[in-house]
Scaffold this active site. Structure first.
Site, PDB file in Angstrom:
ATOM      1  N   ASP A  44       0.898  -1.217   0.097  1.00 39.96           N
ATOM      2  CA  ASP A  44       0.205   0.055   0.108  1.00 39.96           C
ATOM      3  C   ASP A  44       0.762   1.241   0.064  1.00 39.96           C
ATOM      4  O   ASP A  44       0.411   2.594  -0.114  1.00 39.96           O
ATOM      5  CB  ASP A  44      -1.046   0.077   1.230  1.00 39.96           C
ATOM      6  N   SER A  45       2.123   1.201   0.049  1.00 37.82           N
ATOM      7  CA  SER A  45       3.279   2.400  -0.383  1.00 37.82           C
ATOM      8  C   SER A  45       2.873   2.661  -1.708  1.00 37.82           C
ATOM      9  O   SER A  45       3.178   4.027  -1.828  1.00 37.82           O
ATOM     10  CB  SER A  45       4.738   1.882  -0.212  1.00 37.82           C
ATOM     11  N   ASP A  83      -1.090  -5.967  -0.417  1.00 34.53           N
ATOM     12  CA  ASP A  83      -1.375  -5.713   0.961  1.00 34.53           C
ATOM     13  C   ASP A  83      -2.742  -5.455   1.143  1.00 34.53           C
ATOM     14  O   ASP A  83      -3.645  -5.075   0.222  1.00 34.53           O
ATOM     15  CB  ASP A  83      -0.876  -4.270   0.919  1.00 34.53           C
ATOM     16  N   LYS A 113      -0.968  -9.480   2.757  1.00 30.12           N
ATOM     17  CA  LYS A 113      -0.267  -8.963   3.886  1.00 30.12           C
ATOM     18  C   LYS A 113      -1.392  -8.256   4.855  1.00 30.12           C
ATOM     19  O   LYS A 113      -1.851  -7.458   4.443  1.00 30.12           O
ATOM     20  CB  LYS A 113       1.011  -8.317   3.471  1.00 30.12           C
ATOM     21  N   GLU A 115      -1.279  -5.744   8.439  1.00 31.48           N
ATOM     22  CA  GLU A 115      -0.407  -5.084   9.373  1.00 31.48           C
ATOM     23  C   GLU A 115      -0.974  -5.616  10.826  1.00 31.48           C
ATOM     24  O   GLU A 115      -2.311  -5.455  11.136  1.00 31.48           O
ATOM     25  CB  GLU A 115      -0.519  -3.514   9.372  1.00 31.48           C
ATOM     26  N   GLU A 182       9.299  -4.386  10.312  1.00 31.45           N
ATOM     27  CA  GLU A 182       9.637  -2.875   9.738  1.00 31.45           C
ATOM     28  C   GLU A 182      10.322  -2.021  10.771  1.00 31.45           C
ATOM     29  O   GLU A 182       9.546  -2.056  11.865  1.00 31.45           O
ATOM     30  CB  GLU A 182       8.534  -2.287   9.092  1.00 31.45           C
TER      31      GLU A 182
HETATM   32  O1  KIV Z   1       3.438  -1.091   1.755  1.00 28.63           O
HETATM   33  C1  KIV Z   1       4.614  -1.656   1.626  1.00 28.63           C
HETATM   34  O2  KIV Z   1       5.390  -1.180   0.562  1.00 28.63           O
HETATM   35  C2  KIV Z   1       5.059  -2.291   2.601  1.00 28.63           C
HETATM   36  C3  KIV Z   1       6.550  -2.448   2.794  1.00 28.63           C
HETATM   37  C4  KIV Z   1       7.258  -1.309   3.366  1.00 28.63           C
HETATM   38  C5  KIV Z   1       6.943  -3.841   3.683  1.00 28.63           C
HETATM   39  O3  KIV Z   1       4.320  -2.695   3.593  1.00 28.63           O
END
Ligand code: KIV
Length: 278
Positions: A44-45, A83, A113, A115, A182
């Site tokens: 989600d970056s 994500d 993924k 969090e 992280e």
């Molecule tokens: O969204 C992302 O790129 C991430 C990484 C920083 C692990 O969660």
């Protein structure tokens, strides 16, 4: 055939370090796969580096699916992790299941993924039980930016360090096949890596993790004004791209592009008939 979660776990057993990187589009994913990366994270970056938001908080499921689908199309053998964006899994189990299912079904990614540590145990367990592989993510969890008050190193006090270890164990016991660590001190990452059977994938968490993940824009130097301390810049693409575009602009201004080499011509007889007809 794409890399499976069992094969990813076997890498830890065989002591083979695991490089992972983000990608958000078809073309980049193709290059990344051909460079020997076994796992791509559609993080989600993308909210920050592709869409220009200040945080990952506004990212939607539709945006993750849109980008993950492109990454899947650009790859054949890489394991794709998508994500779960903010508020797609936190409010209740039913929507977490529906949203994770929608992401996997529509994008073609192989895992999601999530969090969060111990407090996400039930969610991770439920998803895994119904057949959705989960990569955990503890330490700095950027979706909690507003709660954490910034992007800071986590686990610096004894209590916080103990909580991180508890979180890692809980994520493993819930059935996650790997966990991102992280921005935590490398000593804690080492303890966690030694304690867990599942691979730890670090970002800003030192050299003892089983794997490393980086945001591709940082590694490629896409932003001249932003280089996080935990990342290493392997190219200066912002300068290379900027220079290339300047050269293009100059060539157009100076009449140097296009030349005959980049142009197409009519057969002479068609040209003559055309000119005579007008
Ligand atoms: O969204 C992302 O790129 C991430 C990484 C920083 C692990 O969660």
């Amino acid at each position: 055939m794409r890399l499976t979660i069992n094969e990813i776990q076997a890498l830890k057993t065989q002591n083979i370090p695991i490089p992972m990187i983000t990608a958000y589009d078809y073309t980049t994913a193709k290059i990344v796969e051909s460079s020997g990366i076994p796992i791509i994270l559609v993080g989600d970056s993308l909210g920050q580096v592709v869409l220009g938001y200040n945080t990952t908080v506004p990212v939607t499921i539709e945006q993750i699916i849109h980008h993950a689908t492109a990454v899947v199309r650009g790859t054949k053998t890489t394991h794709i992790v998508a994500d779960m964006p903010f508020m797609s899994f936190q409010s209740d189990l039913k929507s977490a299941v529906a949203n994770a299912g929608q992401i996997l079904k529509q994008s073609g990614a192989q895992s999601v993924k999530i969090e969060g540590g111990s407090h996400m145990a039930t969610t991770i367990k439920t998803l895994v039980e119904i057949g959705i592989p989960v990569m955990g993510h503890i330490g700095l969890t950027p979706q909690s930016f507003n709660q954490l008050g910034g992007y800071k190193i986590q686990g610096k006090s004894l209590v916080e360090a103990q909580q991180l270890i508890e979180d890692a164990i809980s994520v493993q016991e819930s059935g996650a096949y790997a966990v991102v660590l992280e921005l935590i001190p490398s000593e804690i990452a080492k303890v966690i890596t030694n304690k867990l059977n599942i691979p730890t994938i670090g970002i800003g968490s030192g050299e003892y993790c089983d794997g490393q993940v980086q945001v591709i824009n940082d590694v490629l130097g896409m932003d001249a004004n932003f280089q996080p301390r935990h990342s290493k810049q392997y190219a200066d693409l912002s300068s290379i791209i900027g220079e290339a575009i300047k050269n293009y602009v100059n060539d157009v201004h100076d009449g140097k592009f296009p030349t005959k080499a980049e142009s197409f011509t009519l057969p002479k007889d068609v040209y003559d008939d055309l000119i005579n007809s007008i």
